[in-house]
Design a protein around this motif. Sequence first.
Motif, PDB file in Angstrom:
ATOM      1  N   PRO A  31      12.719   1.402   1.887  1.00  0.00           N
ATOM      2  CA  PRO A  31      12.592   0.665   3.149  1.00  0.00           C
ATOM      3  C   PRO A  31      12.718   1.549   4.387  1.00  0.00           C
ATOM      4  O   PRO A  31      12.148   1.236   5.416  1.00  0.00           O
ATOM      5  CB  PRO A  31      13.734  -0.348   3.087  1.00  0.00           C
ATOM      6  N   ALA A  32      13.427   2.668   4.283  1.00  0.00           N
ATOM      7  CA  ALA A  32      13.609   3.493   5.480  1.00  0.00           C
ATOM      8  C   ALA A  32      12.300   4.189   5.829  1.00  0.00           C
ATOM      9  O   ALA A  32      11.629   4.729   4.977  1.00  0.00           O
ATOM     10  CB  ALA A  32      14.691   4.525   5.228  1.00  0.00           C
ATOM     11  N   ASP A  33      11.957   4.165   7.096  1.00  0.00           N
ATOM     12  CA  ASP A  33      10.757   4.864   7.540  1.00  0.00           C
ATOM     13  C   ASP A  33      11.166   6.230   8.067  1.00  0.00           C
ATOM     14  O   ASP A  33      11.822   6.326   9.100  1.00  0.00           O
ATOM     15  CB  ASP A  33      10.083   4.049   8.644  1.00  0.00           C
ATOM     16  N   VAL A  36      10.473   7.007  11.775  1.00  0.00           N
ATOM     17  CA  VAL A  36      11.374   6.395  12.751  1.00  0.00           C
ATOM     18  C   VAL A  36      12.693   7.161  12.783  1.00  0.00           C
ATOM     19  O   VAL A  36      13.233   7.467  13.841  1.00  0.00           O
ATOM     20  CB  VAL A  36      11.625   4.908  12.404  1.00  0.00           C
ATOM     21  N   LYS A  41      16.287   8.483  19.242  1.00  0.00           N
ATOM     22  CA  LYS A  41      16.766   7.139  19.540  1.00  0.00           C
ATOM     23  C   LYS A  41      15.790   6.248  20.296  1.00  0.00           C
ATOM     24  O   LYS A  41      15.347   5.249  19.765  1.00  0.00           O
ATOM     25  CB  LYS A  41      18.117   7.166  20.236  1.00  0.00           C
ATOM     26  N   THR A  42      15.416   6.584  21.479  1.00  0.00           N
ATOM     27  CA  THR A  42      14.579   5.643  22.222  1.00  0.00           C
ATOM     28  C   THR A  42      13.110   5.960  22.006  1.00  0.00           C
ATOM     29  O   THR A  42      12.362   6.207  22.935  1.00  0.00           O
ATOM     30  CB  THR A  42      14.914   5.700  23.716  1.00  0.00           C
ATOM     31  N   PRO A  45       6.794   3.161  19.939  1.00  0.00           N
ATOM     32  CA  PRO A  45       5.932   2.969  18.768  1.00  0.00           C
ATOM     33  C   PRO A  45       4.792   3.987  18.715  1.00  0.00           C
ATOM     34  O   PRO A  45       4.429   4.449  17.628  1.00  0.00           O
ATOM     35  CB  PRO A  45       5.376   1.563  18.963  1.00  0.00           C
TER      36      PRO A  45
ATOM     37  N   ASP C 454      17.053   0.793  11.069  1.00  0.00           N
ATOM     38  CA  ASP C 454      15.809   0.103  10.750  1.00  0.00           C
ATOM     39  C   ASP C 454      16.072  -1.384  10.550  1.00  0.00           C
ATOM     40  O   ASP C 454      15.307  -2.239  10.957  1.00  0.00           O
ATOM     41  CB  ASP C 454      15.193   0.665   9.453  1.00  0.00           C
ATOM     42  N   MET C 483      19.921   1.179  28.894  1.00  0.00           N
ATOM     43  CA  MET C 483      19.542   1.308  27.493  1.00  0.00           C
ATOM     44  C   MET C 483      19.988   0.105  26.671  1.00  0.00           C
ATOM     45  O   MET C 483      19.321  -0.291  25.726  1.00  0.00           O
ATOM     46  CB  MET C 483      20.178   2.566  26.875  1.00  0.00           C
ATOM     47  N   LYS C 491      12.017  -3.130  21.553  1.00  0.00           N
ATOM     48  CA  LYS C 491      10.814  -2.838  20.786  1.00  0.00           C
ATOM     49  C   LYS C 491      10.837  -3.685  19.523  1.00  0.00           C
ATOM     50  O   LYS C 491      11.906  -3.971  18.981  1.00  0.00           O
ATOM     51  CB  LYS C 491      10.784  -1.358  20.393  1.00  0.00           C
ATOM     52  N   GLN C 496      16.737   0.275  19.228  1.00  0.00           N
ATOM     53  CA  GLN C 496      18.032   0.908  18.997  1.00  0.00           C
ATOM     54  C   GLN C 496      19.074   0.703  20.083  1.00  0.00           C
ATOM     55  O   GLN C 496      20.251   0.811  19.820  1.00  0.00           O
ATOM     56  CB  GLN C 496      17.828   2.406  18.768  1.00  0.00           C
TER      57      GLN C 496
END
Lengths: 328, 319, 584
Positions: A31-33, A36, A41-42, A45, C454, C483, C491, C496
Motif C-alpha cells: 500500500p505504501a507509495d 510519496v 512533506k508538502t 501531486p 499515506d 501548513m 490534497k 500531510q
Amino acid sequence: MILYLGRRLLGAAGILLAICAITFTIFYLLPADPAVAACGKTCSPERVAEVKVAMGLDKPVWEQFATYVTGIFAGRDYGSGPSATHCGFPCLGYSYEYSLPVWDLLTDRLPVSVSLAIGAAVLWLLLGLGAGVTSALRKGGVTDKTLMVLSVGAASLPVYFTSIMLIWGVVRTAGLLPYPAYHNFTDNPVEWASNLLLPWVALALLYAAMYARQSRNSMIEAMAEPYIRTARAKGLPAGTVAVKHGLRAGMTPILTIFGMDLGGLLAGAVITESIFGLPGVGRLFYDALVRSDQPVILGVTLLAAAFIVAANLLVDLLYAYVDPRVRY
Amino acid sequence: MSTTTEPVAAPVAAAGPAKAAGRGPWRLVWDQLWARGSARFGLITVALLLLLTALAGPLSALGGWSPEEFDKRAVDPYLGGLPIGDFGGVGTRHWLGVEPATGRDLFARVLHGGQVSLLIAFTATAVVVVTGTLTGIAAGYFGGRTDAVLSRLMDLTMSFPSLIFMISMMSVAKDVNRILLMTLVIGLFGWPGIARVVRGQTLSLKHREYVEAAKVGGARSWRILTREILPNVSGPVIAYMTLLVPGMIATEAALSYLGVGVRPPTPSWGQMIAESISFYETDPTYFLIPTGFLFLAVLAFTLLGDALRDILDPRGGRS
Amino acid sequence: MTRRTHAALAAALAATLTLGLGACKNDKSDSGGDSAAAGRTQAPGAASGTIVGGTPVKGGTLTVLSNQDFAHLDPARNWTMPNMDFGIRLLYRTLVTFKAEPGAAGSEIVPDLATDLGRSSDGGKTWTFTLKDGVKYEDGTPIKAADVKYNVERSFAADLTGGPDYAQQYLAGGENYKGPLNGEHLASIETPDDRTVVFHLKRPVAEFSYTATLPTFAPVPQSQDKGTQYDLRPFSSGPYKIETYDRGKQLVLVRNTNWDQSTDTVRKAYPDKIVVVQGLKGGQVDDRIIASEGADASAVEWANLRPESIPKVLPKPDVKSRLIAEQQGCTDMLYPNTSKAPFDDPKVREALTYAVDRDAQVTAYGGPAMADVATSYLPPALTGGTKQDTLKIAPTGDPEKAKQLLKEAGKTDLKVSLTVSSGDKTRAEALQQSLAKVGIQVTITTADPSVYYDTVGDTKNAPDLAILGWCPDYPSGATFLPMVFDGRTIKEKGNQGNVEQFRDQATSDRIDQINAMSDVGEANKAWLQLGDDLLKKAPTVPMLWQRRPLLAGTNVAGAFGHPVWTGQWDFATIGLKDPAKSQG
C-alpha cells in the motif's frame, strides 16, 4: 554427472526466477507509495508524478519486472542527463533510501552475516555433533541422559532470553567482552572474534541442541545397521567402528539439515542481528521493510533464496561423494 | 485442533480415540507415554498450559483484571512508568505484577497472550498437517506427473527464505485479520516437510500386499486411500505434528517480536517479549514471565513429540 | 514538520520495535523546579537550557552513538530533524544560521556565509545576500554565489527527493522549473558577481532571512554534483569533511583544514575527529553512555534516551547531571476528521478538547522527563518562550464539561475510529480510556510508520481521529499555522499538514493578511493571536510538547540541546574536557 549438474542448475535458476516473480508481485501490491514517501512533506501531486517517472514506477508491473530481471544480467541505467548512473551486473536496483545500488549494500553487509553464520555453524557443529555422538555411544548412560536433558532444555530456550542473558552476564555484569560490534576480520581477527563471540554462542546454543538430538538419533540408527554389527563382530575396535562407519552413515541426514540451516542463515539472522545490533543483511532487510525500501527487500529475499538453493545443490553433490548408494 | 479444554486427549484427539477399532492401539500408546518420565512431564505441562489459556477469561476475572485494563496506581510515571513494588509489582493486587507504564495486569495478559500464541500454533500446525498429508499421499500414490509437479512445488517452497518471506507478507497485508493471516503465512511454508515424509511412507505402502489385494479386488482409489493408506501414515504424522508445534510457537513469537505479528492491544507471547526485552534490567519480572511461558510450552511439546515419535514411528519420520 | 516525526519514528521502531509506554495520571506534570527526591522527580529530566560539562578543550575524538542512519546529508534533500542540525553545524554553511546558544537565544539568527541577514527591497519581494570574503571549500577553492544558486536550483529536481520546498513555494517562476541537471537555470536567482546572490520572490516574504537558514541555501559547486550520489559525500564548506561514510554503519569526519575560524562566528569545531557509529541498539547506547567506560566517556547519544532507561538515570545524580531534555519545539496533536460527522460539528470538537487526558498522554509517552502538557498550538519557542494557555483546561481533562458540550450538540454514544503509527500504540490506548469516560467509543487501528502518512493523508479514507505532530522549520508562526490550518493546502492524497481537513475561509484570509505583513515582529504577534483564535474553533487538540532526553559521556563538554533542531545536541559547540582520554 555433467548432465545431472546441468539439470540441477537449470532447476535452481527456475526456482530463483519463480521466487523473484512472487516477491515482486507481492511488493507491487504494497500500500505504501514509495514516490510519496520519497517526495517530502508538502509534496504536490504533480511533483509526486514527476518523482514516479524518475523512479520508474509509472510503468505497468510486468514491464517493471522484465526490466528488473534483464537488469540483473545486463545492468541498467538510472535517471537522465548529468545525474544518470549506470548500475552494472548484477544490478538488483537502486535503494530508495540509500541511493546506492542494492548489490553494493548487500556486499557491504554480507561479511557481517557470513561471519555470524559461519562462526556459529562451526560452534554448533562441534558442540552438537560432539554431544550427539558421545550420547549415542553411551546410550542409556548417565552422560547420555544429562546431555539429552541439557539439549532439550537449550533447544527450548527462546533466543531472546539466551542473547539477553549473555549480554547481561558477560558484558554488563562481568565486563569481559565489549558490546558486540562488527570489526573486519582482515583488520583485526582478535577483535572480530571477540565481538562476535556472544552472537555466535547465542545462535549456536539453539542449533547445537537440535543437532545433538538429531545426530544422536541417526548415530544410534546407523550403529544398529547389520554391517556395523558385522564390523564389531569382526573385532574392530569400537572407536574405529563408530568413527569410520557409524559417523559416516549417521551424518548424511545431518548434512541435509545443515545445508538448509546454513543457507538460511547466510543471508542474515534477522532476530539475532536485531538483538545484538549487528549491521548485517538481516538488519538491512528489517530497516528496508520499515521504510518500504522495496528494491532492498527484493534484493535480500533473492539473495537468501539463492543461498538456500546453492546450499541444497551443494549438499546433493556432496551426497554423491559421501554416500555411494546415491545415483543420478 | 484448537485450544480444547480436554487436555489429555489433545495430541491424540485428531485421530479420534472414539473409533471402536482404534481404541486398543491408542490405549497402548497412552500407557507407553505415561510410563516415560519426560513424556509425563510434557503431558502434564501441556495439559496445564491448555487449561490455563483456555480459561484465561474466567481466571483473570478471578484476579480482578482484564488484559487491557490500565492500573494507574501500580506504576510510577516519574521513573518512566516503572511498576511500584518489588519484582515488578507482584503482590495480592496483581499476581504476576504489571506492565510498566500502563499498569496492565501481567497474569491476565500472559494467559490471554498464550491463548493467541497457542491458537495460532495449533491452527498453523493443522494447516501444515492437512496440506502436507494430502499432497504427500497424492504425490506418493498417484506418482507420475502428479508426483513430479507436487515435488517441484515442494522444492520451490523449501527454497523460500521462509522467515524473511513471512515478515514481508505480514507487513504487506494491512486490513485483514492478523491472527488468521499469521496462521496461513506460517502454514504456507511448513507443509513440504511433512509431505515428504508422507510421500515416502505412501510409496512403500503402495506396493504392500493388502493394498495390491484391494486394488485387484476392484476398490476405488478413494477407498484405498482412506481405508488403507491414511490410517497407516497417521502414526508418523501425529508424531511429526506434535514436533511441529514448538516450531510454530517460536515462529509466531518471532513474527510478533519483529513487530509484524498480532496488532495491539491483543497480547501474544512474542509481542510481550518484544515489549519487555528492553526492560530486562529495570524490570526483569516483566521480561521473565512471557519468556518463561514460551520456554515451558516449547519444552513440553518437544518432550511429548519426542516420546510420541519413539512410540509411533520408531524408525524414519526424519527426512 | 510532519516528515520529521515520521522518519524519526520509523528509525526508532527499526531499532527497538517498541516505543510503548503506558498511561496513568498524576497530579502534576509540568512544573519548573528541579527537585529530585530519592528517585522521584516532578520536573523534566533536565531543565531547558542545561549545558553539560562546561567549556571544552580543542582536540580529541568525539563519538556519536546512533541507532539509525541519516535520512539525507545532501543539503538539497536534508529536511528531517535532527539531521539538519548535523549537516548545517558540521558539513556545510548556509547564508544565515542560528546562534549556538541554549534556550531562547538559540532561536536568534546571525549571518553565516553572508555578511548580513540579507537586504530586502521591492517590499520584501527581492532579497540580496553578499558572501563573506575568504570562505572556502574543503579543497581550498573559494565559495561562489553561483554555487548557492546552483543548490537552490537542485532542490527543484525530481530525482533529489525529500528536501525543503520553500524555494519552490517562494521563488518567482518556480512552477515549471525542473532543476539544473538538464542544464536549465532559474532566472529568478541572479548572481551579478561571485559574491552576490539575489532572490526574486513571488510575494513578499518578511522572514526570508530565516528561510535562508535551511540547507537549501548551502553552496554546492556544480563540478562536484553527482546527482543522487551526492548524498553519500557532500562536498564540505563547514569545519569538517567526510573521511569515510559506510551507510548505516559508520561516518567518520575529520577537520576541513580550509575552513577558516575567523570567518565563522558560530561553529567552534573543538574535536579533531567526529565518529558516528550507526545501527546500534537504543538501550545499549544508553547503557554504554551511563557506564562511560573508555571511549564511551567521550560519546553522546544521537537518539532519545529510552523510557526504560529512565530508572537508571534520574535516581543517580552523577548520571542525571549528564542528561539534557530540551523542548523539541513541535506540537503533538489529536487530529479529528473535520470533513465529516461527528467532528464536522465544532461543539463535538470542543468536547474533544475537554475530554482528552493530556496528563495520561505524557505518561504514555514516557513521563514528565520526556514530554510536557501542551496548552496551545504554537509551541513555546514560537511564543517568545512563554507558555500560552487561554483555555486553562486541567491537564487531566474536564470530562464533565465535555459531556455537557456533547449533550448540547445532541450527540451521545459516539463510535469513532482512531489510526496511529504503531509506535504510538500505548498513547492510543490511553486516549481510548479518556474518551470512554465521556461516552466516545474508540476503535484503534495501528499502521506501520512507513505507511502512516499515506493512511491518514488520504482524504477519502481518513480515520475519524489521528495522532500527529508538527514542527516549525524556524521560529515563525508562518511555518506552522498555514501548513496545519489553511484549507487550501489540503490534497486528496498524501495530505500531510492539514490532516484534519479544516476548511475555514476566515482563517485562510487571515493567513494571507499576516503573510503580507512586512514587519516580522508584528507578524509574529498576529500569528500568536491567530493561534489562540483557532483554539476556540478546535480544529485539532494540542496534546504534548515533547522533549528530547539525551545523555552525554563523562568526558563531554559544551553540550546542550539546540531549540531549533528539535533539541538535538548543538554540534557547533560540543567538545571534550580532556582530549587525551578520548583515544581509549
